[in-house]
Scaffold this motif. Structure first.
Motif, PDB file in Angstrom:
ATOM      1  N   ARG A 266       0.853  -1.195   0.000  1.00 50.64           N
ATOM      2  CA  ARG A 266       0.000   0.000   0.000  1.00 50.64           C
ATOM      3  C   ARG A 266       0.887   1.242   0.000  1.00 50.64           C
ATOM      4  O   ARG A 266       2.041   1.208   0.410  1.00 50.64           O
TER       5      ARG A 266
ATOM      6  N   ALA B  21      -4.316   7.034  -3.281  1.00 49.26           N
ATOM      7  CA  ALA B  21      -5.561   6.469  -2.766  1.00 49.26           C
ATOM      8  C   ALA B  21      -6.227   5.576  -3.815  1.00 49.26           C
ATOM      9  O   ALA B  21      -6.785   4.517  -3.486  1.00 49.26           O
ATOM     10  N   SER B  22      -6.164   5.988  -5.074  1.00 49.99           N
ATOM     11  CA  SER B  22      -6.764   5.181  -6.149  1.00 49.99           C
ATOM     12  C   SER B  22      -6.030   3.849  -6.303  1.00 49.99           C
ATOM     13  O   SER B  22      -6.662   2.806  -6.510  1.00 49.99           O
TER      14      SER B  22
ATOM     15  N   ASN C 163      -4.377   2.271  -3.948  1.00 52.84           N
ATOM     16  CA  ASN C 163      -4.742   1.441  -2.789  1.00 52.84           C
ATOM     17  C   ASN C 163      -6.124   0.830  -2.969  1.00 52.84           C
ATOM     18  O   ASN C 163      -6.356  -0.344  -2.654  1.00 52.84           O
ATOM     19  N   THR C 164      -7.058   1.642  -3.464  1.00 56.09           N
ATOM     20  CA  THR C 164      -8.412   1.127  -3.716  1.00 56.09           C
ATOM     21  C   THR C 164      -8.382   0.029  -4.757  1.00 56.09           C
ATOM     22  O   THR C 164      -9.063  -1.000  -4.629  1.00 56.09           O
TER      23      THR C 164
ATOM     24  N   ASP D  61      -7.074  -3.110  -3.177  1.00 55.58           N
ATOM     25  CA  ASP D  61      -8.106  -3.751  -2.353  1.00 55.58           C
ATOM     26  C   ASP D  61      -9.111  -4.510  -3.218  1.00 55.58           C
ATOM     27  O   ASP D  61      -9.462  -5.660  -2.918  1.00 55.58           O
ATOM     28  N   ALA D  62      -9.560  -3.847  -4.291  1.00 56.77           N
ATOM     29  CA  ALA D  62     -10.538  -4.487  -5.179  1.00 56.77           C
ATOM     30  C   ALA D  62      -9.937  -5.703  -5.869  1.00 56.77           C
ATOM     31  O   ALA D  62     -10.585  -6.749  -5.995  1.00 56.77           O
TER      32      ALA D  62
END
Length: 410
Positions: free
Chosen positions: A173, A187-188, A190-191, A194-195
């Protein structure tokens, strides 16, 4: 020569360029305004002194003005002859400011004084502006460099983390810093990680569940084919069922490797013995022992790796397939090589960059399927190194490096 600049250098250069442009523009404006004000003030003073001299001349008093001076500049003379009272700056190494007017049809009254004092003041102002502008440019450039380096470090960290995610480290991350576009990008990423992790986990569960559900009916089919009467069609069905059972076992093995639930049971083993056991029953394979080594490893997993490599070479390459066992820096090296066309370039780039991917194929007919995926996963589990290349003399070559213990004679 193609020079690549990072974002920090680009920001620093942009800030430095902007600072130079601003300092130059401000300096030029100050120079021009000061020069204009100086000349306006000097001309006003000379015109006032000229009018005083005219009154003194009319009253018969002595004045500082001269009548028809021989060094009167031609532009002043022409203007005065037309009846115009003028002030004029004569440029040159020693500038002179003139003021002149006509006091009769043929007589010109003129005043002059050196303009060097104002020129020296303007030159001193220019030096001050250059020094101040250079200092301001350096300070702003250093600030821009610091900002650019910080942005570059953040962008580089984001790129490295994205690369780790792309190579399978889904736990990587990017730490949030600031509220600018780079923070938004972090942030994108990291998102996205996660996805992607959630999607892969769901895929692993589905794969494992399907394989488990297929295991029982496939086992029943294997039993049923054993009860069929001898017939060519029976042999064809039995062969297909056995291939299906092998595929289900491979899928289960991939699911266990993905879930990281597999355990390693190590013991000392001769590399030559594991190599010979791995190719037992496979035709067209030659095992060559250059130097044997005793290693502490999980023999079952090493044999599975070598079996998959040899099977892949037999399926997609061309005979002869050789398995060479050798020593290297206290460890062992096992090279599996065929004499076929080798890995396709696009497939080899994937194998080199990110390792085998399940069912990944090149532009030709060769592909990795699940065999190389399982081999690569088993190697990672053992802490071994598995690499792929096309041999200079032709054919595909896979190299397995195992950390070893004591050496043994071949």
């Amino acid at each position: 020569m193609n020079i690549r600049l990072n974002i920090g250098t680009k920001v620093a250069l942009a800030v430095a360029t902007a600072a130079v442009c601003v300092a130059s523009t401000v300096g030029l404006l100050v120079h021009r305004i000061t020069a204009a004000n100086q000349l306006t003030t000097a001309r006003s003073d000379m015109d006032r002194r000229l009018m005083t001299a005219v009154y003194d001349q009319a009253a018969g008093r002595k004045s500082e003005a001269r009548l028809d001076p021989p060094d009167l500049p031609a532009p002043v003379s022409r203007a005065v002859r037309r009846g115009v009272r003028v002030t004029y700056l004569q440029d040159g190494p020693d500038p002179v400011l003139w003021a002149a007017t006509r006091i009769s049809d043929r007589t010109v009254l003129a005043l002059s004084r050196p303009y060097g004092c104002e020129a020296d003041e303007l030159a001193a102002l220019d030096r001050t502006l250059v020094t101040t502008g250079a200092a301001a440019t350096v300070v702003v450039s250093l600030a821009g460099l610091a900002l650019g380096v910080r942005m570059g470090h953040r962008a580089t960290a984001a790129a490295r983390t994205a690369g780790r995610i792309a190579h399978g480290d889904l736990d990587a991350r990017i730490g949030p810093q600031g509220r600018d576009e780079i923070a938004w990008l972090a942030a994108s990423v990291n998102t996205m990680a996660d996805a992607l992790g959630a999607r892969l986990e769901a895929e692993r569960r589905v794969t494992a569940d399907i394989a488990h559900e297929l295991r029982t009916p496939v086992a029943a089919m294997v039993t049923a084919t054993g009860l069929l009467p001898a017939h060519p069609a029976t042999d064809l069905v039995a062969g297909g069922v056995h291939k299906l059972r092998g595929l289900v076992e491979d899928v289960l093995e991939v699911a266990r490797l993905d879930a990281q639930v597999a355990c390693v049971e190590t013991e000392p083993r001769q590399v030559s013995a594991m190599a010979r056991r791995a190719v037992a029953g496979l035709e067209g394979v030659e095992v060559r022992i250059v130097a044997d080594t005793l290693v502490e490893t999980d023999p079952r997993r090493v044999e599975r790796i070598l079996t998959n490599l040899v099977t892949n070479a037999l399926r997609h390459g061309a005979p002869p397939v050789t398995v060479d066992v050798d020593k290297d820096h206290g460890g062992a090296i096992v090279r599996v090589r065929d004499h076929g066309p080798g890995f396709p370039p696009d497939l080899l780039s994937v194998l080199t960059a990110s390792g085998p991917q399940r069912f990944r194929t090149g532009s030709g007919s060769a592909g990795t399927g699940l065999g190389l995926t399982i081999a690569s996963g088993q190697a990672r589990l053992l802490g071994a190194c598995l690499t792929f290349r096309n041999h200079p003399d032709g054919g595909a070559e896979a190299t397995l490096r195992l950390s070893g213990g004591g050496a043994a004679d071949a």
